[in-house]
Scaffold this active site. Structure first.
Site, PDB file in Angstrom:
ATOM      1  N   TYR A 155       0.845  -1.202   0.000  1.00 18.03           N
ATOM      2  CA  TYR A 155       0.000   0.000   0.000  1.00 18.03           C
ATOM      3  C   TYR A 155       0.885   1.260   0.000  1.00 18.03           C
ATOM      4  CZ  TYR A 155      -4.325   2.657   0.611  1.00 18.03           C
ATOM      5  OH  TYR A 155      -5.395   3.517   0.436  1.00 18.03           O
ATOM      6  N   LYS A 162      -3.036   8.353   3.052  1.00 15.16           N
ATOM      7  CA  LYS A 162      -4.238   8.164   3.884  1.00 15.16           C
ATOM      8  C   LYS A 162      -3.990   8.641   5.319  1.00 15.16           C
ATOM      9  CE  LYS A 162      -7.175   6.268   0.887  1.00 15.16           C
ATOM     10  NZ  LYS A 162      -8.268   7.094   0.305  1.00 15.16           N
TER      11      LYS A 162
HETATM   12  P1  NAD Z   1     -12.796   3.785  -7.828  1.00 14.20           P
HETATM   13  O1  NAD Z   1     -11.726   3.590  -8.823  1.00 14.20           O
HETATM   14  O2  NAD Z   1     -14.165   3.394  -8.202  1.00 14.20           O
HETATM   15  O3  NAD Z   1     -12.819   5.305  -7.335  1.00 14.20           O
HETATM   16  C1  NAD Z   1     -11.677   6.120  -7.291  1.00 14.20           C
HETATM   17  C2  NAD Z   1     -12.075   7.427  -7.926  1.00 14.20           C
HETATM   18  O4  NAD Z   1     -11.019   8.383  -7.863  1.00 14.20           O
HETATM   19  C3  NAD Z   1     -12.436   7.275  -9.413  1.00 14.20           C
HETATM   20  O5  NAD Z   1     -13.745   7.711  -9.644  1.00 14.20           O
HETATM   21  C4  NAD Z   1     -11.446   8.181 -10.099  1.00 14.20           C
HETATM   22  O6  NAD Z   1     -11.990   8.821 -11.241  1.00 14.20           O
HETATM   23  C5  NAD Z   1     -11.162   9.180  -8.993  1.00 14.20           C
HETATM   24  N1  NAD Z   1      -9.968   9.987  -9.237  1.00 14.20           N
HETATM   25  C6  NAD Z   1      -8.668   9.591  -9.348  1.00 14.20           C
HETATM   26  N2  NAD Z   1      -7.881  10.649  -9.623  1.00 14.20           N
HETATM   27  C7  NAD Z   1      -8.701  11.741  -9.679  1.00 14.20           C
HETATM   28  C8  NAD Z   1      -8.498  13.122  -9.941  1.00 14.20           C
HETATM   29  N3  NAD Z   1      -7.288  13.640 -10.206  1.00 14.20           N
HETATM   30  N4  NAD Z   1      -9.577  13.954  -9.925  1.00 14.20           N
HETATM   31  C9  NAD Z   1     -10.812  13.475  -9.678  1.00 14.20           C
HETATM   32  N5  NAD Z   1     -11.075  12.178  -9.428  1.00 14.20           N
HETATM   33  C10 NAD Z   1     -10.023  11.326  -9.429  1.00 14.20           C
HETATM   34  O7  NAD Z   1     -12.317   3.007  -6.512  1.00 14.20           O
HETATM   35  P2  NAD Z   1     -12.885   2.972  -5.018  1.00 14.20           P
HETATM   36  O8  NAD Z   1     -12.279   1.773  -4.418  1.00 14.20           O
HETATM   37  O9  NAD Z   1     -14.336   3.150  -5.025  1.00 14.20           O
HETATM   38  O10 NAD Z   1     -12.175   4.234  -4.345  1.00 14.20           O
HETATM   39  C11 NAD Z   1     -12.884   5.277  -3.690  1.00 14.20           C
HETATM   40  C12 NAD Z   1     -12.189   5.650  -2.406  1.00 14.20           C
HETATM   41  O11 NAD Z   1     -12.293   4.563  -1.488  1.00 14.20           O
HETATM   42  C13 NAD Z   1     -10.704   5.963  -2.522  1.00 14.20           C
HETATM   43  O12 NAD Z   1     -10.380   7.053  -1.677  1.00 14.20           O
HETATM   44  C14 NAD Z   1     -10.054   4.700  -2.005  1.00 14.20           C
HETATM   45  O13 NAD Z   1      -8.786   4.956  -1.475  1.00 14.20           O
HETATM   46  C15 NAD Z   1     -11.033   4.341  -0.916  1.00 14.20           C
HETATM   47  N6  NAD Z   1     -10.963   2.958  -0.428  1.00 14.20           N
HETATM   48  C16 NAD Z   1     -11.048   1.901  -1.303  1.00 14.20           C
HETATM   49  C17 NAD Z   1     -10.990   0.601  -0.816  1.00 14.20           C
HETATM   50  C18 NAD Z   1     -11.051  -0.593  -1.727  1.00 14.20           C
HETATM   51  O14 NAD Z   1     -10.593  -1.679  -1.353  1.00 14.20           O
HETATM   52  N7  NAD Z   1     -11.594  -0.482  -2.932  1.00 14.20           N
HETATM   53  C19 NAD Z   1     -10.859   0.379   0.567  1.00 14.20           C
HETATM   54  C20 NAD Z   1     -10.790   1.473   1.428  1.00 14.20           C
HETATM   55  C21 NAD Z   1     -10.847   2.760   0.920  1.00 14.20           C
HETATM   56  O1  0WE Z   2      -6.939   3.137  -1.780  1.00 12.37           O
HETATM   57  C1  0WE Z   2      -6.910   2.087  -2.397  1.00 12.37           C
HETATM   58  C2  0WE Z   2      -6.362   2.034  -3.812  1.00 12.37           C
HETATM   59  C3  0WE Z   2      -6.061   3.381  -4.356  1.00 12.37           C
HETATM   60  C4  0WE Z   2      -5.317   3.387  -5.655  1.00 12.37           C
HETATM   61  C5  0WE Z   2      -5.377   2.372  -6.602  1.00 12.37           C
HETATM   62  C6  0WE Z   2      -4.669   2.484  -7.797  1.00 12.37           C
HETATM   63  C7  0WE Z   2      -4.651   1.396  -8.832  1.00 12.37           C
HETATM   64  C8  0WE Z   2      -4.403   1.941 -10.209  1.00 12.37           C
HETATM   65  C9  0WE Z   2      -4.534   4.481  -5.916  1.00 12.37           C
HETATM   66  N1  0WE Z   2      -3.847   4.611  -7.063  1.00 12.37           N
HETATM   67  C10 0WE Z   2      -3.914   3.638  -8.007  1.00 12.37           C
HETATM   68  N2  0WE Z   2      -3.195   3.806  -9.154  1.00 12.37           N
HETATM   69  C11 0WE Z   2      -3.348   2.994 -10.236  1.00 12.37           C
HETATM   70  O2  0WE Z   2      -2.664   3.170 -11.262  1.00 12.37           O
HETATM   71  N3  0WE Z   2      -7.354   0.954  -1.757  1.00 12.37           N
HETATM   72  C12 0WE Z   2      -7.696   1.021  -0.358  1.00 12.37           C
HETATM   73  C13 0WE Z   2      -7.451  -0.378  -2.415  1.00 12.37           C
HETATM   74  C14 0WE Z   2      -6.192  -1.117  -2.131  1.00 12.37           C
HETATM   75  O3  0WE Z   2      -5.071  -0.870  -2.844  1.00 12.37           O
HETATM   76  C15 0WE Z   2      -4.067  -1.665  -2.306  1.00 12.37           C
HETATM   77  C16 0WE Z   2      -4.579  -2.426  -1.248  1.00 12.37           C
HETATM   78  C17 0WE Z   2      -5.945  -2.056  -1.117  1.00 12.37           C
HETATM   79  C18 0WE Z   2      -6.914  -2.564  -0.114  1.00 12.37           C
HETATM   80  C19 0WE Z   2      -2.737  -1.772  -2.685  1.00 12.37           C
HETATM   81  C20 0WE Z   2      -1.917  -2.654  -1.997  1.00 12.37           C
HETATM   82  C21 0WE Z   2      -2.415  -3.386  -0.931  1.00 12.37           C
HETATM   83  C22 0WE Z   2      -3.753  -3.305  -0.553  1.00 12.37           C
END
Ligand code: NAD
Ligand code: 0WE
Length: 257
Positions: A155, A162
């Site tokens: 991560y 974060k």
């Molecule tokens: P997602 O890809 O659906 O959403 C991420 C969003 O970020 C996308 O809509 C993308 O367009 C937007 N984004 C990236 N760069 C941007 C920019 N410069 N300007 C505007 N928008 C931008 O994935 P998600 O998992 O729904 O992520 C949403 C949030 O939840 C994130 O903050 C992520 O860190 C957090 N999160 C995700 C997980 C997981 O496992 N998926 C767990 C905990 C927290």
């Molecule tokens: O916040 C996240 C992921 C955010 C994210 C994901 C990507 C993939 C594509 C940010 N930047 C990028 N850039 C890319 O090019 N999560 C909480 C999901 C996540 O990501 C991990 C996790 C978990 C959970 C990465 C490593 C280990 C665990």
């Protein structure tokens, strides 16, 4: 009467129907909220517009959160259309893909800046721009992950981003409390979304949940959405500066076995 009836707000971070932001939007709609949506670029507009319209939304605006002008334009437009709003959902994160794979110590200055800019500073810029049109009793919500507090392999720089995001929640909450505005975060467990796709070993994070989370399973976008309703509604009128886990209890577990 829904918990969000008469409330208006804006959702940043829908990319497709797997997005956590979309799970939140659906739950808010079910409780009667009226929402605007933003999208990062034209490619994503094609996905976001039909989703937003399916919830009866007509305010669908472009916004790259790296650009102050974009963020300011969103709230200027919402001010023109609606006057005041009640909530903001920040569900945006980004780091270079290689920074989620290479050793953390290899993170470049540019990669570090990018991750913190998009994933943490954007909450500060967004909250600042929203303030003039946020009603008293308004609520700002962001999404975090356990990697902010503990080391989660790979991560990396996102964990640092974060951590900055969670500290920003506390500083914003302390400052805006006086105006009756609350700021909170939901720290979600791993969920298969666009942002999770292409992450090496993501499957193993999901399996850890099935094996070790107290609930013995992953959480869903809908479950994050239901907690979001709590934070964005009057139910949480006394709650600010909180980092709230929606992860099936995984964060309380010490080790395997
Ligand atoms: P997602 O890809 O659906 O959403 C991420 C969003 O970020 C996308 O809509 C993308 O367009 C937007 N984004 C990236 N760069 C941007 C920019 N410069 N300007 C505007 N928008 C931008 O994935 P998600 O998992 O729904 O992520 C949403 C949030 O939840 C994130 O903050 C992520 O860190 C957090 N999160 C995700 C997980 C997981 O496992 N998926 C767990 C905990 C927290
Ligand atoms: O916040 C996240 C992921 C955010 C994210 C994901 C990507 C993939 C594509 C940010 N930047 C990028 N850039 C890319 O090019 N999560 C909480 C999901 C996540 O990501 C991990 C996790 C978990 C959970 C990465 C490593 C280990 C665990």
């Amino acid at each position: 009467m829904g918990l969000m009836t008469g409330k208006r707000g804006v959702i940043f971070g829908v990319a497709n129907d797997m997005s956590i932001a979309w799970g939140i939007a659906q739950q808010l709609k079910e409780q009667g909220a009226e929402m605007a949506f933003t999208y990062l670029n034209e490619a994503l507009e094609k996905r976001v517009r039909p989703l937003a319209e399916s919830l009866g939304s007509t305010v669908i605006l472009p916004c790259d959160v790296a650009r102050d002008e974009d963020i300011e334009e969103v709230f200027a437009e919402l001010g023109k259309r609606w006057g005041k709003i009640d909530f903001v959902v920040h569900a945006v994160a980004f780091a270079n893909r290689e920074d989620l794979k290479n050793p953390f110590s290899q993170t470049s200055r540019a990669g570090f800046q990018l991750a913190l800019d998009i994933s943490a500073y954007s909450l500060v810029a967004m909250t600042r721009s929203a303030m003039p049109i946020l009603n008293k009793g308004g609520s700002v919500l962001t999404l975090s992950y356990l990697g902010a507090e503990r080391v989660v392999p790979s991560y990396n720089v996102m964990g640092v981003a974060k951590a900055a995001l969670e500290a920003s929640v506390r500083y914003l909450a302390a400052e805006l409390g006086e105006q009756g505005i609350r700021v909170n975060a939901i720290s979600a467990g791993p969920i298969r979304t666009l942002a999770a796709s292409g992450i090496a070993n993501f499957k193993s994070k999901l399996k850890l949940m099935d094996d070790f989370a107290p609930l013995r399973r992953t959480v869903t976008q809908d479950e994050v959405g239901k907690s979001a309703v709590y934070f964005l509604s009057d139910l949480a009128s006394g709650v600010t500066g909180e980092i709230h886990y929606v992860d099936g209890g995984f964060n309380i577990i010490v080790g395997a076995g």
